[in-house]
Scaffold this motif. Structure first.
Motif, PDB file in Angstrom:
ATOM      1  N   TYR A   1      35.875  -3.674  71.335  1.00 19.02           N
ATOM      2  CA  TYR A   1      36.134  -4.035  69.941  1.00 19.02           C
ATOM      3  C   TYR A   1      35.372  -5.308  69.573  1.00 19.02           C
ATOM      4  CZ  TYR A   1      38.780  -5.385  65.764  1.00 19.02           C
ATOM      5  OH  TYR A   1      39.143  -5.754  64.506  1.00 19.02           O
ATOM      6  N   GLU A   2      35.429  -6.307  70.472  1.00 22.14           N
ATOM      7  CA  GLU A   2      34.767  -7.581  70.206  1.00 22.14           C
ATOM      8  C   GLU A   2      33.255  -7.423  70.150  1.00 22.14           C
ATOM      9  OE1 GLU A   2      38.054 -10.504  72.366  1.00 22.14           O
ATOM     10  OE2 GLU A   2      36.439  -9.575  73.537  1.00 22.14           O
ATOM     11  N   ARG A   3      32.707  -6.479  70.935  1.00 20.21           N
ATOM     12  CA  ARG A   3      31.257  -6.241  70.901  1.00 20.21           C
ATOM     13  C   ARG A   3      30.818  -5.749  69.536  1.00 20.21           C
ATOM     14  NH1 ARG A   3      31.332  -3.018  76.390  1.00 20.21           N
ATOM     15  NH2 ARG A   3      31.476  -4.755  77.852  1.00 20.21           N
ATOM     16  N   VAL A   4      31.619  -4.849  68.946  1.00 20.16           N
ATOM     17  CA  VAL A   4      31.281  -4.328  67.623  1.00 20.16           C
ATOM     18  C   VAL A   4      31.233  -5.467  66.607  1.00 20.16           C
ATOM     19  CG1 VAL A   4      32.050  -2.851  65.732  1.00 20.16           C
ATOM     20  CG2 VAL A   4      32.174  -2.019  68.084  1.00 20.16           C
ATOM     21  N   ILE A   5      32.242  -6.344  66.637  1.00 22.42           N
ATOM     22  CA  ILE A   5      32.273  -7.476  65.711  1.00 22.42           C
ATOM     23  C   ILE A   5      31.084  -8.405  65.959  1.00 22.42           C
ATOM     24  CG2 ILE A   5      33.575  -9.520  64.999  1.00 22.42           C
ATOM     25  CD1 ILE A   5      36.125  -8.003  65.601  1.00 22.42           C
ATOM     26  N   PHE A   6      30.808  -8.711  67.224  1.00 21.63           N
ATOM     27  CA  PHE A   6      29.708  -9.611  67.563  1.00 21.63           C
ATOM     28  C   PHE A   6      28.372  -9.048  67.098  1.00 21.63           C
ATOM     29  CE2 PHE A   6      26.388 -10.960  70.588  1.00 21.63           C
ATOM     30  CZ  PHE A   6      26.433 -12.332  70.389  1.00 21.63           C
ATOM     31  N   MET A   7      28.108  -7.756  67.400  1.00 25.36           N
ATOM     32  CA  MET A   7      26.830  -7.164  67.030  1.00 25.36           C
ATOM     33  C   MET A   7      26.714  -7.020  65.517  1.00 25.36           C
ATOM     34  SD  MET A   7      25.431  -7.027  69.886  1.00 25.36           S
ATOM     35  CE  MET A   7      23.906  -6.221  69.387  1.00 25.36           C
ATOM     36  N   THR A   8      27.843  -6.744  64.842  1.00 24.81           N
ATOM     37  CA  THR A   8      27.826  -6.677  63.383  1.00 24.81           C
ATOM     38  C   THR A   8      27.477  -8.047  62.802  1.00 24.81           C
ATOM     39  OG1 THR A   8      29.492  -4.922  63.392  1.00 24.81           O
ATOM     40  CG2 THR A   8      29.164  -6.084  61.331  1.00 24.81           C
ATOM     41  N   GLY A   9      28.031  -9.107  63.403  1.00 25.75           N
ATOM     42  CA  GLY A   9      27.708 -10.453  62.965  1.00 25.75           C
ATOM     43  C   GLY A   9      26.241 -10.789  63.155  1.00 25.75           C
ATOM     44  N   CYS A  10      25.680 -10.401  64.309  1.00 24.38           N
ATOM     45  CA  CYS A  10      24.251 -10.635  64.567  1.00 24.38           C
ATOM     46  C   CYS A  10      23.395  -9.931  63.534  1.00 24.38           C
ATOM     47  CB  CYS A  10      23.885 -10.159  65.971  1.00 24.38           C
ATOM     48  SG  CYS A  10      24.566 -11.164  67.308  1.00 24.38           S
ATOM     49  N   TRP A  11      23.779  -8.699  63.207  1.00 22.65           N
ATOM     50  CA  TRP A  11      23.010  -7.930  62.216  1.00 22.65           C
ATOM     51  C   TRP A  11      23.088  -8.596  60.852  1.00 22.65           C
ATOM     52  CZ3 TRP A  11      24.267  -5.618  57.624  1.00 22.65           C
ATOM     53  CH2 TRP A  11      23.294  -4.778  57.075  1.00 22.65           C
ATOM     54  N   ALA A  12      24.287  -9.076  60.468  1.00 19.57           N
ATOM     55  CA  ALA A  12      24.453  -9.714  59.161  1.00 19.57           C
ATOM     56  C   ALA A  12      23.635 -10.992  59.067  1.00 19.57           C
ATOM     57  CB  ALA A  12      25.930 -10.005  58.911  1.00 19.57           C
ATOM     58  N   ILE A  13      23.595 -11.779  60.141  1.00 21.85           N
ATOM     59  CA  ILE A  13      22.793 -13.003  60.161  1.00 21.85           C
ATOM     60  C   ILE A  13      21.307 -12.671  60.020  1.00 21.85           C
ATOM     61  CG2 ILE A  13      22.040 -14.930  61.609  1.00 21.85           C
ATOM     62  CD1 ILE A  13      24.897 -14.965  62.767  1.00 21.85           C
ATOM     63  N   TRP A  14      20.867 -11.638  60.750  1.00 24.50           N
ATOM     64  CA  TRP A  14      19.459 -11.231  60.677  1.00 24.50           C
ATOM     65  C   TRP A  14      19.109 -10.738  59.276  1.00 24.50           C
ATOM     66  CZ3 TRP A  14      15.258 -11.921  63.421  1.00 24.50           C
ATOM     67  CH2 TRP A  14      14.141 -11.100  63.198  1.00 24.50           C
ATOM     68  N   GLU A  15      20.015  -9.969  58.661  1.00 22.64           N
ATOM     69  CA  GLU A  15      19.773  -9.475  57.303  1.00 22.64           C
ATOM     70  C   GLU A  15      19.640 -10.640  56.328  1.00 22.64           C
ATOM     71  OE1 GLU A  15      21.840  -6.220  54.325  1.00 22.64           O
ATOM     72  OE2 GLU A  15      23.133  -7.673  55.331  1.00 22.64           O
ATOM     73  N   ARG A  16      20.555 -11.629  56.463  1.00 22.86           N
ATOM     74  CA  ARG A  16      20.520 -12.769  55.548  1.00 22.86           C
ATOM     75  C   ARG A  16      19.284 -13.631  55.790  1.00 22.86           C
ATOM     76  NH1 ARG A  16      21.853 -13.071  50.654  1.00 22.86           N
ATOM     77  NH2 ARG A  16      21.804 -15.225  49.925  1.00 22.86           N
ATOM     78  N   ARG A  17      18.887 -13.742  57.047  1.00 16.85           N
ATOM     79  CA  ARG A  17      17.686 -14.517  57.383  1.00 16.85           C
ATOM     80  C   ARG A  17      16.468 -13.911  56.710  1.00 16.85           C
ATOM     81  NH1 ARG A  17      12.826 -12.626  60.078  1.00 16.85           N
ATOM     82  NH2 ARG A  17      11.855 -14.418  61.156  1.00 16.85           N
ATOM     83  N   ASN A  18      16.340 -12.563  56.746  1.00 20.96           N
ATOM     84  CA  ASN A  18      15.200 -11.887  56.130  1.00 20.96           C
ATOM     85  C   ASN A  18      15.178 -12.089  54.619  1.00 20.96           C
ATOM     86  OD1 ASN A  18      14.261 -10.961  58.570  1.00 20.96           O
ATOM     87  ND2 ASN A  18      15.261  -8.973  58.414  1.00 20.96           N
ATOM     88  N   LYS A  19      16.369 -12.070  53.990  1.00 24.40           N
ATOM     89  CA  LYS A  19      16.431 -12.286  52.545  1.00 24.40           C
ATOM     90  C   LYS A  19      16.020 -13.717  52.191  1.00 24.40           C
ATOM     91  CE  LYS A  19      19.846  -8.791  51.221  1.00 24.40           C
ATOM     92  NZ  LYS A  19      18.928  -8.139  50.240  1.00 24.40           N
ATOM     93  N   ALA A  20      16.410 -14.665  53.052  1.00 25.70           N
ATOM     94  CA  ALA A  20      16.052 -16.065  52.792  1.00 25.70           C
ATOM     95  C   ALA A  20      14.547 -16.283  52.922  1.00 25.70           C
ATOM     96  CB  ALA A  20      16.816 -16.976  53.751  1.00 25.70           C
ATOM     97  N   ILE A  21      13.921 -15.626  53.921  1.00 29.08           N
ATOM     98  CA  ILE A  21      12.496 -15.836  54.182  1.00 29.08           C
ATOM     99  C   ILE A  21      11.615 -15.024  53.233  1.00 29.08           C
ATOM    100  CG2 ILE A  21      10.656 -15.468  55.865  1.00 29.08           C
ATOM    101  CD1 ILE A  21      12.618 -16.193  58.053  1.00 29.08           C
ATOM    102  N   PHE A  22      11.941 -13.722  53.095  1.00 32.70           N
ATOM    103  CA  PHE A  22      11.037 -12.829  52.372  1.00 32.70           C
ATOM    104  C   PHE A  22      11.388 -12.662  50.896  1.00 32.70           C
ATOM    105  CE2 PHE A  22      11.013 -11.325  56.855  1.00 32.70           C
ATOM    106  CZ  PHE A  22       9.709 -11.663  57.143  1.00 32.70           C
ATOM    107  N   GLU A  23      12.633 -12.939  50.523  1.00 34.95           N
ATOM    108  CA  GLU A  23      13.034 -12.781  49.127  1.00 34.95           C
ATOM    109  C   GLU A  23      13.433 -14.112  48.500  1.00 34.95           C
ATOM    110  OE1 GLU A  23      15.846  -9.587  48.611  1.00 34.95           O
ATOM    111  OE2 GLU A  23      14.963  -8.434  50.259  1.00 34.95           O
ATOM    112  N   ASP A  24      13.276 -15.192  49.276  1.00 36.38           N
ATOM    113  CA  ASP A  24      13.525 -16.548  48.784  1.00 36.38           C
ATOM    114  C   ASP A  24      14.934 -16.728  48.235  1.00 36.38           C
ATOM    115  OD1 ASP A  24      12.663 -19.165  48.487  1.00 36.38           O
ATOM    116  OD2 ASP A  24      12.082 -18.860  46.391  1.00 36.38           O
ATOM    117  N   GLU A  25      15.905 -16.067  48.857  1.00 35.88           N
ATOM    118  CA  GLU A  25      17.294 -16.209  48.440  1.00 35.88           C
ATOM    119  C   GLU A  25      17.932 -17.390  49.168  1.00 35.88           C
ATOM    120  OE1 GLU A  25      19.750 -12.797  48.606  1.00 35.88           O
ATOM    121  OE2 GLU A  25      18.390 -11.530  47.429  1.00 35.88           O
ATOM    122  N   GLU A  26      18.852 -18.040  48.514  1.00 36.66           N
ATOM    123  CA  GLU A  26      19.526 -19.204  49.102  1.00 36.66           C
ATOM    124  C   GLU A  26      20.403 -18.778  50.284  1.00 36.66           C
ATOM    125  OE1 GLU A  26      22.672 -22.757  47.779  1.00 36.66           O
ATOM    126  OE2 GLU A  26      21.958 -21.253  46.327  1.00 36.66           O
TER     127      GLU A  26
END
Length: 261
Positions: free
Chosen positions: A21-46
């Protein structure tokens, strides 16, 4: 003194220490951070840390299936999107699965298999076995220096899946592959004097090892974990098996399957 670890080693160490269960939460968190990082870099979002936390919470709620948040002591099968045979999945030989990857029923394991012809190098097979919670029980990459036709290699992928399932002590299994021609041959119990017919005969004989065996065709999108293992980049003839400690990129694909991405 503990040696310094790189990021990959640290993530793998963390995953080993978590339950499913904890792995699912951890990997989901990693994915969300990566998604937000891409938006900050490539779409100039805060960048906003609160957005990541909210995104993870919403994704977990979506995986629970009814829009109602559950705690750790709640129904964990719903957290992981557990479903039994139903719409879009059958347990009959040669049927088609096309409505998204689904976990097998209680007491059943699903083994996805795939083959890869690696040009002049050889043949690779990828196998992933998952139980009712959708997480990997074991994965396997096999590589040999042989030159075989695609159908022969795909049939051998099924045979390897059966062999590894027996080694692991599985009893009720569903085999999924994205090769329709091989599934049709298994369904018709093909027999002739060709070399590949000998492989099919081995498949039929191997079925007696188990309480129940089903074979299903799936599209490539629903077989991506096995496909990735079949194309395992660290070429080395032989057989490699992982338990819950699977390669990190394979874990990401498994989590994506649970979210039906």
């Amino acid at each position: 003194m503990t040696r310094d670890m790189n990021l990959r080693e640290w993530i793998e160490e963390v995953i080993r220490a978590l339950d499913q269960y904890e792995r699912v939460i951890f990997m989901t968190g990693c994915w969300a951070i990566w998604e937000r990082r891409n938006k900050a870099i490539f779409e100039d979002e805060e960048w906003r840390s609160g957005w990541v936390i909210k995104r993870v919470r919403n994704l977990i709620v979506e995986m629970e299936g009814d829009g109602e948040e559950r705690g750790r002591m709640g129904d964990e099968s719903l957290v992981l999107g557990l479903t039994g045979p139903g719409e879009g999945i059958t347990t009959g030989r040669g049927e088609v699965v096309q409505n998204g990857w689904r976990c097998p029923g209680v007491g059943v394991v699903k083994i996805n298999v795939d083959a890869s012809l690696l040009k002049d190098i050889g043949v690779g097979w990828g196998l992933v076995c998952r139980g009712e919670d959708g997480m990997a029980k074991w994965t396997c990459a096999i590589q040999v220096q042989e030159k075989w036709e695609p159908e022969f290699a795909e049939a051998m992928a099924i045979l390897h899946g059966l062999i590894e399932a027996r080694r692991a002590g599985e009893q009720k299994i569903i085999i999924e592959t994205d090769c329709q021609r091989v599934i049709n041959a298994v369904k018709s119990r093909k027999r002739d004097r060709s070399d590949i017919s000998l492989v099919y005969e081995d498949i039929f004989n191997a079925c007696i090892w188990f309480d129940s065996v089903s074979f299903c065709f799936v599209c490539r999108k629903l077989n991506k974990v096995a496909h990735r293992l079949a194309h395992f980049i660290h070429w080395e003839p032989g057989r490699r098996v992982w338990g819950v400690d699977v390669p990190l990129d394979i874990t990401f694909l498994i989590v994506a399957d649970l979210r039906n991405e």
